[in-house]
Design a protein around this motif. Structure first.
Motif, PDB file in Angstrom:
ATOM      1  N   UNK A   1       0.832  -1.192   0.000  1.00  0.00           N
ATOM      2  CA  UNK A   1       0.000   0.000   0.000  1.00  0.00           C
ATOM      3  C   UNK A   1       0.871   1.248   0.000  1.00  0.00           C
ATOM      4  N   UNK A   2       0.486   2.255  -0.759  1.00  0.00           N
ATOM      5  CA  UNK A   2       1.348   3.425  -0.930  1.00  0.00           C
ATOM      6  C   UNK A   2       0.604   4.702  -0.541  1.00  0.00           C
ATOM      7  N   UNK A   3       0.326   5.536  -1.508  1.00  0.00           N
ATOM      8  CA  UNK A   3      -0.401   6.791  -1.331  1.00  0.00           C
ATOM      9  C   UNK A   3      -0.936   7.177  -2.687  1.00  0.00           C
ATOM     10  N   UNK A   4      -1.163   8.457  -2.917  1.00  0.00           N
ATOM     11  CA  UNK A   4      -1.606   8.900  -4.231  1.00  0.00           C
ATOM     12  C   UNK A   4      -0.517   8.705  -5.269  1.00  0.00           C
ATOM     13  N   UNK A   5      -0.900   8.575  -6.530  1.00  0.00           N
ATOM     14  CA  UNK A   5       0.069   8.295  -7.596  1.00  0.00           C
ATOM     15  C   UNK A   5       1.023   9.455  -7.853  1.00  0.00           C
ATOM     16  N   UNK A   6       0.655  10.667  -7.409  1.00  0.00           N
ATOM     17  CA  UNK A   6       1.524  11.833  -7.628  1.00  0.00           C
ATOM     18  C   UNK A   6       2.542  12.013  -6.507  1.00  0.00           C
ATOM     19  N   UNK A   7       2.456  11.185  -5.460  1.00  0.00           N
ATOM     20  CA  UNK A   7       3.360  11.320  -4.324  1.00  0.00           C
ATOM     21  C   UNK A   7       4.673  10.585  -4.521  1.00  0.00           C
ATOM     22  N   UNK A   8       5.408  10.394  -3.433  1.00  0.00           N
ATOM     23  CA  UNK A   8       6.696   9.701  -3.476  1.00  0.00           C
ATOM     24  C   UNK A   8       6.553   8.216  -3.165  1.00  0.00           C
ATOM     25  N   UNK A   9       5.589   7.864  -2.298  1.00  0.00           N
ATOM     26  CA  UNK A   9       5.381   6.457  -1.937  1.00  0.00           C
ATOM     27  C   UNK A   9       5.163   5.581  -3.166  1.00  0.00           C
ATOM     28  N   UNK A  10       4.270   6.014  -4.040  1.00  0.00           N
ATOM     29  CA  UNK A  10       3.838   5.152  -5.153  1.00  0.00           C
ATOM     30  C   UNK A  10       4.987   4.802  -6.107  1.00  0.00           C
ATOM     31  N   UNK A  11       5.738   5.778  -6.642  1.00  0.00           N
ATOM     32  CA  UNK A  11       6.823   5.386  -7.561  1.00  0.00           C
ATOM     33  C   UNK A  11       7.930   4.593  -6.879  1.00  0.00           C
ATOM     34  N   UNK A  12       8.255   4.943  -5.618  1.00  0.00           N
ATOM     35  CA  UNK A  12       9.300   4.188  -4.922  1.00  0.00           C
ATOM     36  C   UNK A  12       8.859   2.760  -4.632  1.00  0.00           C
ATOM     37  N   UNK A  13       7.597   2.598  -4.249  1.00  0.00           N
ATOM     38  CA  UNK A  13       7.085   1.245  -4.014  1.00  0.00           C
ATOM     39  C   UNK A  13       7.088   0.437  -5.304  1.00  0.00           C
ATOM     40  N   UNK A  14       6.871   1.120  -6.425  1.00  0.00           N
ATOM     41  CA  UNK A  14       6.944   0.429  -7.712  1.00  0.00           C
ATOM     42  C   UNK A  14       8.332  -0.109  -7.989  1.00  0.00           C
ATOM     43  N   UNK A  15       9.355   0.685  -7.677  1.00  0.00           N
ATOM     44  CA  UNK A  15      10.743   0.242  -7.848  1.00  0.00           C
ATOM     45  C   UNK A  15      11.020  -0.961  -6.947  1.00  0.00           C
ATOM     46  N   UNK A  16      10.593  -0.854  -5.680  1.00  0.00           N
ATOM     47  CA  UNK A  16      10.834  -1.937  -4.721  1.00  0.00           C
ATOM     48  C   UNK A  16      10.063  -3.192  -5.114  1.00  0.00           C
ATOM     49  N   UNK A  17       8.809  -3.012  -5.542  1.00  0.00           N
ATOM     50  CA  UNK A  17       7.994  -4.166  -5.951  1.00  0.00           C
ATOM     51  C   UNK A  17       8.666  -4.930  -7.083  1.00  0.00           C
ATOM     52  N   UNK A  18       9.167  -4.200  -8.064  1.00  0.00           N
ATOM     53  CA  UNK A  18       9.856  -4.866  -9.176  1.00  0.00           C
ATOM     54  C   UNK A  18      11.128  -5.557  -8.703  1.00  0.00           C
ATOM     55  N   UNK A  19      11.824  -4.931  -7.761  1.00  0.00           N
ATOM     56  CA  UNK A  19      13.100  -5.486  -7.282  1.00  0.00           C
ATOM     57  C   UNK A  19      12.920  -6.774  -6.496  1.00  0.00           C
ATOM     58  N   UNK A  20      11.851  -6.869  -5.700  1.00  0.00           N
ATOM     59  CA  UNK A  20      11.682  -8.057  -4.857  1.00  0.00           C
ATOM     60  C   UNK A  20      10.888  -9.156  -5.546  1.00  0.00           C
ATOM     61  N   UNK A  21      10.321  -8.856  -6.713  1.00  0.00           N
ATOM     62  CA  UNK A  21       9.547  -9.857  -7.450  1.00  0.00           C
ATOM     63  C   UNK A  21      10.465 -10.786  -8.242  1.00  0.00           C
ATOM     64  N   UNK A  22      10.059 -12.035  -8.314  1.00  0.00           N
ATOM     65  CA  UNK A  22      10.764 -13.015  -9.143  1.00  0.00           C
ATOM     66  C   UNK A  22       9.735 -14.045  -9.585  1.00  0.00           C
ATOM     67  N   UNK A  23       8.876 -13.654 -10.534  1.00  0.00           N
ATOM     68  CA  UNK A  23       7.773 -14.530 -10.942  1.00  0.00           C
ATOM     69  C   UNK A  23       8.257 -15.791 -11.629  1.00  0.00           C
ATOM     70  N   UNK A  24       7.424 -16.820 -11.617  1.00  0.00           N
ATOM     71  CA  UNK A  24       7.799 -18.060 -12.293  1.00  0.00           C
ATOM     72  C   UNK A  24       8.203 -17.807 -13.740  1.00  0.00           C
ATOM     73  N   UNK A  25       9.273 -18.444 -14.159  1.00  0.00           N
ATOM     74  CA  UNK A  25       9.758 -18.285 -15.527  1.00  0.00           C
ATOM     75  C   UNK A  25      10.841 -17.242 -15.678  1.00  0.00           C
ATOM     76  N   UNK A  26      11.135 -16.494 -14.609  1.00  0.00           N
ATOM     77  CA  UNK A  26      12.176 -15.469 -14.685  1.00  0.00           C
ATOM     78  C   UNK A  26      13.559 -16.100 -14.790  1.00  0.00           C
ATOM     79  N   UNK A  27      14.453 -15.393 -15.459  1.00  0.00           N
ATOM     80  CA  UNK A  27      15.844 -15.844 -15.489  1.00  0.00           C
ATOM     81  C   UNK A  27      16.448 -15.710 -14.095  1.00  0.00           C
ATOM     82  N   UNK A  28      17.369 -16.599 -13.725  1.00  0.00           N
ATOM     83  CA  UNK A  28      18.026 -16.489 -12.412  1.00  0.00           C
ATOM     84  C   UNK A  28      18.807 -15.189 -12.289  1.00  0.00           C
ATOM     85  N   UNK A  29      18.998 -14.758 -11.063  1.00  0.00           N
ATOM     86  CA  UNK A  29      19.715 -13.514 -10.779  1.00  0.00           C
ATOM     87  C   UNK A  29      21.120 -13.532 -11.372  1.00  0.00           C
TER      88      UNK A  29
END
Length: 336
Positions: free
Chosen positions: A35-63
């Protein structure tokens, strides 16, 4: 941003025997919302960066092969919300796995004090990581002549939306100058709506507690021009002595184009979750958050990303650290 439906499909393909003909081991998909805040704030874009960084969906290449360095099988998503209070309520109800919160709001929720006085304590609230300082911005029209919070009396001011930590802090700052919502022409709008109304001349000022530079404020400074009003004085000194989760801060000159810097106050932005989240999962999330690959993404992904540092991951922790995250921090020597 991670597309939930896309990775559901990827998960099915992986379980069925691979993607593109390559064999793949069946892997359970785990979704983890932030959960973040409004899309124009700082929470939302930073959480997007973090979400992508911690995700590793099935089928992804190894690190180690240039792929995702996130948690195997995890699909994290940044979800826009009304902010700190709304995120904590969603975590408590199970509607959200995690969220960003101001450190003061998290402390009040966990202890049943402050704005949570008389309400059930959110005893299961746990810290994943302290992220960065959030500066209290009081933004006024260029040429407004406002020199102090006291000058807001009788003016049209947006204090942010209900459920946000900004609204809580805005009321505390008003009180430090002997004001309440009733002493101003108060509105309760998201940052982007506030910026639009200020630009149109329908607001005199608005409040935002956020990391600088914040997108909506930057755009406003570049197009219409703004002034920042300092948050200082005897009333603020007294407030800082009473509420130790606040700190003295400064927004530097030219953090926003052509805008003079001011002294202000700040709280910490923190990533919190529930004690009900599995220890092993949160351990892996903390490990993914602080790996070298994520460091590169944070540094490049947002101006505030560089201030998110492992050395301050436990700074200002007003709630207990999640056991899974604590295990990681013990391994890194941050906890004895």
């Amino acid at each position: 941003m991670i597309d939930r439906r896309r990775f559901l499909a990827l998960g099915v393909l992986a379980a069925a025997g691979g993607i593109g003909g390559a064999p793949a081991q069946a892997q359970q998909v785990k979704f983890f919302r932030i959960g973040t805040g409004g899309t124009a704030g700082t929470y939302y874009p930073l959480a997007g960066v973090i979400a992508n960084a911690i995700s590793n969906p099935p089928g992804s290449r190894p690190c180690d092969q240039g792929g995702s360095c996130g948690v195997p099988g995890l699909v994290a998503t940044a979800v826009a919300s009304n902010g700190s209070v709304a995120n904590i309520n969603a975590i408590n109800s199970g509607a959200m796995e995690s969220g960003f919160s101001q450190s003061d709001v998290a402390y009040w929720a966990h202890t049943g004090t402050g704005i949570y006085e008389g309400k059930p304590k959110v005893e299961a609230l746990r810290l994943i990581a302290n992220l960065y300082p959030e500066s209290f911005h009081l933004i006024a029209r260029k040429g407004s002549g406002f020199k102090s919070v006291a000058d807001l009396k009788g003016k049209r001011v947006s204090l942010d939306e209900p459920g946000s930590g900004t609204l809580v802090d805005a009321r505390m700052v008003l009180a430090a100058f002997g004001l309440t919502d009733k002493d101003i022409k108060a509105e309760y709008l998201k940052p982007q709506q506030s910026a639009d109304k200020l630009k149109d001349g329908a607001l005199d000022a608005f409040v935002s507690v956020t990391g600088y530079p914040q997108g909506a404020i930057s755009e406003l400074a570049a197009t219409s021009g703004i002034e920042l009003v300092p948050i200082e004085g005897p009333g603020v000194d007294k407030m800082l002595a009473q509420y130790t989760f606040f700190g003295r801060d400064e927004i530097p000159t030219d953090a926003y184009k052509g805008v003079a810097g001011v002294k202000t106050i700040s709280v910490n932005a923190q990533w919190v979750t529930s004690a009900k989240q599995p220890d092993d999962l949160v351990y892996e999330i903390a490990k993914a958050l602080w790996n070298d690959n994520t460091r590169k993404l944070l540094d490049a992904g947002h101006a505030k990303g560089k201030t998110i540092q492992l050395a301050t991951a436990l700074a200002g922790a007003g709630v207990p650290v999640h056991p899974g995250a604590e295990r990681f921090y013990k391994e890194r020597g941050l906890v004895k």
